[in-house]
Write an enzyme that holds these catalytic residues in place. Structure first.
Site, PDB file in Angstrom:
ATOM      1  N   SER A 169      16.084 -22.623   6.567  1.00  0.00           N
ATOM      2  CA  SER A 169      15.988 -23.128   7.938  1.00  0.00           C
ATOM      3  C   SER A 169      16.729 -24.461   7.995  1.00  0.00           C
ATOM      4  CB  SER A 169      14.519 -23.365   8.302  1.00  0.00           C
ATOM      5  OG  SER A 169      14.406 -24.194   9.444  1.00  0.00           O
ATOM      6  N   TYR A 182       5.677 -26.357   6.847  1.00  0.00           N
ATOM      7  CA  TYR A 182       6.862 -25.497   7.028  1.00  0.00           C
ATOM      8  C   TYR A 182       8.114 -26.183   6.466  1.00  0.00           C
ATOM      9  CZ  TYR A 182      10.282 -22.505   9.457  1.00  0.00           C
ATOM     10  OH  TYR A 182      11.310 -21.642   9.760  1.00  0.00           O
TER      11      TYR A 182
HETATM   12  P1  NAD Z   1       9.162 -13.451  13.020  1.00  0.00           P
HETATM   13  O1  NAD Z   1       7.784 -13.958  13.191  1.00  0.00           O
HETATM   14  O2  NAD Z   1       9.768 -12.625  14.076  1.00  0.00           O
HETATM   15  O3  NAD Z   1       9.272 -12.639  11.648  1.00  0.00           O
HETATM   16  C1  NAD Z   1       8.612 -13.029  10.473  1.00  0.00           C
HETATM   17  C2  NAD Z   1       8.424 -11.807   9.609  1.00  0.00           C
HETATM   18  O4  NAD Z   1       7.768 -12.187   8.380  1.00  0.00           O
HETATM   19  C3  NAD Z   1       7.544 -10.759  10.272  1.00  0.00           C
HETATM   20  O5  NAD Z   1       8.069  -9.475  10.006  1.00  0.00           O
HETATM   21  C4  NAD Z   1       6.214 -10.943   9.553  1.00  0.00           C
HETATM   22  O6  NAD Z   1       5.435  -9.777   9.565  1.00  0.00           O
HETATM   23  C5  NAD Z   1       6.705 -11.278   8.168  1.00  0.00           C
HETATM   24  N1  NAD Z   1       5.661 -11.832   7.314  1.00  0.00           N
HETATM   25  C6  NAD Z   1       4.816 -12.872   7.570  1.00  0.00           C
HETATM   26  N2  NAD Z   1       3.977 -13.031   6.538  1.00  0.00           N
HETATM   27  C7  NAD Z   1       4.296 -12.099   5.613  1.00  0.00           C
HETATM   28  C8  NAD Z   1       3.802 -11.760   4.333  1.00  0.00           C
HETATM   29  N3  NAD Z   1       2.760 -12.424   3.795  1.00  0.00           N
HETATM   30  N4  NAD Z   1       4.365 -10.726   3.661  1.00  0.00           N
HETATM   31  C9  NAD Z   1       5.400 -10.037   4.196  1.00  0.00           C
HETATM   32  N5  NAD Z   1       5.905 -10.315   5.411  1.00  0.00           N
HETATM   33  C10 NAD Z   1       5.357 -11.323   6.101  1.00  0.00           C
HETATM   34  O7  NAD Z   1      10.053 -14.743  12.737  1.00  0.00           O
HETATM   35  P2  NAD Z   1      11.617 -14.908  12.438  1.00  0.00           P
HETATM   36  O8  NAD Z   1      12.093 -15.968  13.332  1.00  0.00           O
HETATM   37  O9  NAD Z   1      12.309 -13.599  12.437  1.00  0.00           O
HETATM   38  O10 NAD Z   1      11.543 -15.513  10.965  1.00  0.00           O
HETATM   39  C11 NAD Z   1      12.182 -14.925   9.844  1.00  0.00           C
HETATM   40  C12 NAD Z   1      12.577 -16.011   8.865  1.00  0.00           C
HETATM   41  O11 NAD Z   1      13.557 -16.846   9.465  1.00  0.00           O
HETATM   42  C13 NAD Z   1      11.428 -16.934   8.450  1.00  0.00           C
HETATM   43  O12 NAD Z   1      11.542 -17.240   7.070  1.00  0.00           O
HETATM   44  C14 NAD Z   1      11.665 -18.177   9.287  1.00  0.00           C
HETATM   45  O13 NAD Z   1      11.138 -19.333   8.687  1.00  0.00           O
HETATM   46  C15 NAD Z   1      13.187 -18.197   9.327  1.00  0.00           C
HETATM   47  N6  NAD Z   1      13.731 -18.998  10.420  1.00  0.00           N
HETATM   48  C16 NAD Z   1      13.597 -18.638  11.721  1.00  0.00           C
HETATM   49  C17 NAD Z   1      14.153 -19.436  12.726  1.00  0.00           C
HETATM   50  C18 NAD Z   1      14.076 -19.074  14.181  1.00  0.00           C
HETATM   51  O14 NAD Z   1      14.500 -19.889  15.004  1.00  0.00           O
HETATM   52  N7  NAD Z   1      13.592 -17.922  14.563  1.00  0.00           N
HETATM   53  C19 NAD Z   1      14.820 -20.603  12.378  1.00  0.00           C
HETATM   54  C20 NAD Z   1      14.936 -20.954  11.048  1.00  0.00           C
HETATM   55  C21 NAD Z   1      14.380 -20.150  10.065  1.00  0.00           C
END
Ligand code: NAD
Length: 284
Positions: A169, A182
Site C-alpha cells: 500500500s 494497518y
Molecule cells: P477487499 O476488502 O475488497 O478485499 C480483501 C480480501 O481479503 C477479501 O477477499 C477478504 O475476504 C480477504 N481476506 C480478509 N481476511 C482474510 C483472511 N484471514 N484470509 C484470507 N482472505 C482474507 O479490499 P481490497 O481493497 O481489494 O484489498 C486487497 C489488498 O489491497 C489488501 O491487502 C489491501 O490492504 C490492499 N490495498 C487496497 C487499497 C485500496 O484502496 N482498495 C489500497 C492499498 C492497498
C-alpha cells in the site's frame, strides 16, 4: 523437500503474445473474491494462467470469480482458507499441487483494516491486522517458495522458478493516523518483500510488491461513495481519478510475466501520484 541450487544467470525473456503472457502458468491469489484480488485473479486468467481463488468468507462471490475465470478459457478453483492460519495455508498449497500440479505465481493480496485512534487501539485489533496482512503474506510466501525450490525453473513455462507479488500500500511509506496497525503491517511487508527478494533471487525466484493508492473496492467505500468524500479524496490524487482493480491487475500480469524478468525486489506504486506529496503542489 529438496532444495534447488542457485541457477546461473542466463537467458532473455522470450517474446510472448501480450494477451497470453502467462500461458501454462498456475497462480494462487489470496483474498480473491473481492476488490483488487478479484480483479487480479481475472486479469491473470485472461493472460492465460489457471487460478486458484482463495477467500475466507463469501462462497458465492468466490464461485462467481471462478466462473469468470473459466469464461476466459482458463481453469479456476475456489479455496477457503484463513491466510493467518499456518495449517490452513499449508493445506491450501497441498490442494493447489493436487489440483494444478504446482504453483508458478503467488499474489499475496488478502488484507483488512481495523481502524482506531491510537490510544483506543486494542491488542485484538492490532493482532488481527498484523496476523492477516503481514503474517498471512509470510505464511503464503514461505509455502510458495518451498514449491518453487522443489520444482526449479521449467524453461517452457517461465524464465523464473517462481514469482511472488506482495500487495502492499502507499501506507508502506505514508504514515496514517488512526490506522497505526494497518500502516505497520504494510511497512513490514516492504522489508519482508525486500528480504525475501534478496535471499531468493539466486534461486531465480522473483519477489516484488505493488503499492496501490486509492482503489475503488469495499475496503474503502467511505472514501469514495459520496460526491463530498470523492472530492476530498481527489485532493490527495494528482491524476484526478480513483484507481480501479483493473489498474492493479494489469501491473500484476506484467510483474508475474517474463516481460519483467529483470525486476527484483521492487515496489511498483500505482497511485495516480498520491505519493508525490500533492499538498506541496501550490507552494510549501
Ligand atoms: P477487499 O476488502 O475488497 O478485499 C480483501 C480480501 O481479503 C477479501 O477477499 C477478504 O475476504 C480477504 N481476506 C480478509 N481476511 C482474510 C483472511 N484471514 N484470509 C484470507 N482472505 C482474507 O479490499 P481490497 O481493497 O481489494 O484489498 C486487497 C489488498 O489491497 C489488501 O491487502 C489491501 O490492504 C490492499 N490495498 C487496497 C487499497 C485500496 O484502496 N482498495 C489500497 C492499498 C492497498
Amino acid at each position: 523437500m529438496t532444495t534447488a541450487q542457485p541457477v546461473p544467470a542466463s537467458s532473455t525473456a522470450p517474446s510472448l503474445l501480450p494477451h497470453k503472457l502467462l500461458s501454462g502458468q498456475k497462480a494462487l491469489v489470496t483474498g480473491a473474491n473481492s476488490g483488487i484480488g478479484r480483479g487480479v485473479a481475472i486479469g491473470l486468467a485472461q493472460a492465460g494462467a489457471d487460478v486458484m481463488v482463495n477467500y475466507v468468507v463469501g462462497d458465492e462471490a468466490a464461485a462467481a470469480v471462478v466462473e469468470e475465470i473459466c469464461r476466459s478459457g482458463a481453469r479456476g478453483s475456489a479455496y477457503q482458507a484463513d491466510v493467518s492460519s499456518e495449517d490452513q495455508v499449508s493445506a491450501m498449497f497441498q490442494s493447489m499441487r493436487e489440483q494444478f500440479g504446482t504453483v508458478d505465481i503467488l499474489v499475496a493480496n488478502a488484507g483488512l483494516q481495523r481502524d482506531a485512534a491510537f490510544r483506543d487501539m486494542t491488542l485484538e485489533r492490532w493482532n488481527k491486522v498484523l496476523s492477516v496482512n503481514l503474517t498471512g503474506q509470510f505464511l503464503c510466501a514461505r509455502e510458495a517458495t518451498r514449491e518453487f525450490l522443489r520444482r526449479g525453473v521449467v524453461p517452457e513455462v517461465s524464465c523464473a522458478a517462481g514469482k511472488i507479488i506482495c500487495m502492499s500500500s502507499v501506507h508502506q511509506e505514508v504514515p496514517w493516523a488512526g490506522h497505526a496497525n494497518y500502516a505497520s503491517s504494510k511497512g513490514g511487508i516492504k522489508l519482508l518483500m525486500e528480504s525475501m527478494a534478496q535471499e531468493l533471487a539466486p534461486h531465480r525466484i522473483r519477489v516484488n510488491a505493488i503499492a496501490p493508492g486509492a482503489i475503488r473496492t469495499p475496503i474503502n467505500t467511505a472514501a469514495w461513495q459520496t460526491p463530498e468524500a470523492y472530492a476530498r479524496l481527489m485532493t490527495l490524487v494528482p491524476y484526478g481519478r480513483i484507481g480501479e482493480p483493473e489498474d492493479i491487475a494489469r501491473a500484476a500480469v506484467w510483474l508475474a510475466s517474463d516481460h519483467s524478468d529483470y525486476v527484483v525486489g521492487t515496489t511498483l506504486f500505482i497511485d495516480g501520484g498520491m505519493t508525490l506529496y500533492p499538498g506541496f503542489a501550490t507552494g510549501g
